[in-house]
Design an enzyme around this catalytic site. Structure first.
Site, PDB file in Angstrom:
ATOM      1  CB  SER A 124      -0.893   0.009   1.235  1.00  0.00           C
ATOM      2  OG  SER A 124      -1.534   1.248   1.403  1.00  0.00           O
ATOM      3  CE1 TYR A 167      -4.061  -1.717   4.780  1.00  0.00           C
ATOM      4  CE2 TYR A 167      -3.506   0.510   4.109  1.00  0.00           C
ATOM      5  CZ  TYR A 167      -3.775  -0.807   3.788  1.00  0.00           C
ATOM      6  OH  TYR A 167      -3.765  -1.204   2.473  1.00  0.00           O
ATOM      7  CE  LYS A 176      -1.940  -4.258   3.043  1.00  0.00           C
ATOM      8  NZ  LYS A 176      -2.094  -5.527   2.300  1.00  0.00           N
TER       9      LYS A 176
END
Length: 320
Positions: free
Chosen positions: A117, A141, A145
């Protein structure tokens, strides 16, 4: 021989499995269906209702289907929500990736394409993000990742697996009117749901350091993204060199307010957005240089912004 696609019943995954199928690469889907849609997987493609936390079952599935590589899309993908639920984000994205890597080792599978991402960059200082831009994630998040990328790189050293990580920017549009983004957090479905409910779509944050005060993002079409996965898997299959990471971005920034204007023009549904406070974890601007992916993965923008909006709007459930 087949390619295992985790999260293959999701919005992006469903496009990836169709691209793999069209390339004759025999996809097999693993999806817990916690957010995936069973109907997104064509009947002739095997769908195994498993979590990526189920190591033994994953390994047996890889052996049974003679899997030669994995495209790993499954995970928890919500930056803002991850601020509220960091443990869940890390369990799904870090523990899940570690468990998948263990299952691959158990089954002797040595190739992986990872769905990463743009969130790993946080809010970069560069106008155009390259793969050399320092990573500085601003949400659990994004952190999860990045840690997953590290895990894959470390396992590559330890076990000799071939790998690459594709850092997505903002994925929109549809390559099939029956495949739609069902996320409750992504911008396009938020706009469409508000319009269908007779409400005004919301802009979260109008005081960012950008030209119109709203977030600037790099929007790419999901069908273009799917083709890049096929190209990456092909290179790994053939033993061709790949970079450890690739940015999948357009190089062009579009603000949230500009997206709202494009939606109004393409759909003919005029509206004045509602203005609200920022959401946690949202950087002001992030736009990518996709030159490396263009060189190695035939990465290019095959769709205009208007085409992205139109294809997303025409896809079900909006189109039915």
């Amino acid at each position: 021989m087949s390619w295992l696609v985790t999260g293959g019943a999701g919005y992006i995954g469903a496009h990836v499995i169709r691209a793999l199928d069209g390339a004759g690469m025999s996809p097999v889907v693993v999806d817990s269906l916690s957010s995936g849609v069973r109907g997104f997987v064509p009947d002739h493609i095997p769908l195994l209702e498993l979590s990526i936390l189920q190591r033994d079952e994953l390994a047996r599935a890889m052996l049974r289907h003679r899997v030669r590589g994995v495209i790993h899309l499954a995970g928890y993908k919500y930056a803002g929500e991850s601020v509220r639920y960091p443990l869940h984000a890390f369990e799904q994205n870090v523990t899940g990736t570690a468990t998948l890597l263990q299952a691959m080792a158990d089954a002797g599978v040595e190739r992986i394409v990872f769905s990463s991402s743009a969130a790993v960059y946080g809010t970069p200082r560069e106008e155009l993000v390259t793969e050399r831009t320092p990573t500085s994630p601003q949400s659990p998040y994004g952190q999860s990742k990045l840690v997953a990328e590290w895990l894959i790189s470390d396992q590559a050293v330890a076990a000799g697996i071939a790998h690459t990580s594709l850092r997505y920017f903002n994925v929109v549009g549809s390559g099939d009117r029956h495949l739609y983004d069902a996320s409750v957090h992504n911008l396009f479905p938020l706009i469409f749901r508000a319009l269908d409910a007779g409400e005004r779509p919301t802009i979260f944050g109008t005081d960012y350091d950008t030209a119109d005060g709203t977030c600037v993002r790099d929007y790419v079409h999901v069908a273009d993204l799917a083709l890049a996965h096929v190209a990456a898997a092909r290179r790994l299959e053939r033993g061709e060199p790949v970079e450890p990471v690739y940015n999948l971005g357009s190089g062009q920034g579009v603000s949230v307010r500009e997206i709202m204007q494009a939606v109004a023009e393409v759909t003919g549904r005029r509206f004045e957005p509602r203005l609200a406070a920022r959401r946690p974890g949202d950087p002001a601007r992030i736009v990518a240089d996709g030159s490396l992916a263009a060189r190695d993965l035939d990465w290019r923008m095959r769709h205009s912004l208007d085409q992205m909006v139109a294809s997303a709007y025409q896809a079900a459930p909006n189109g039915e």
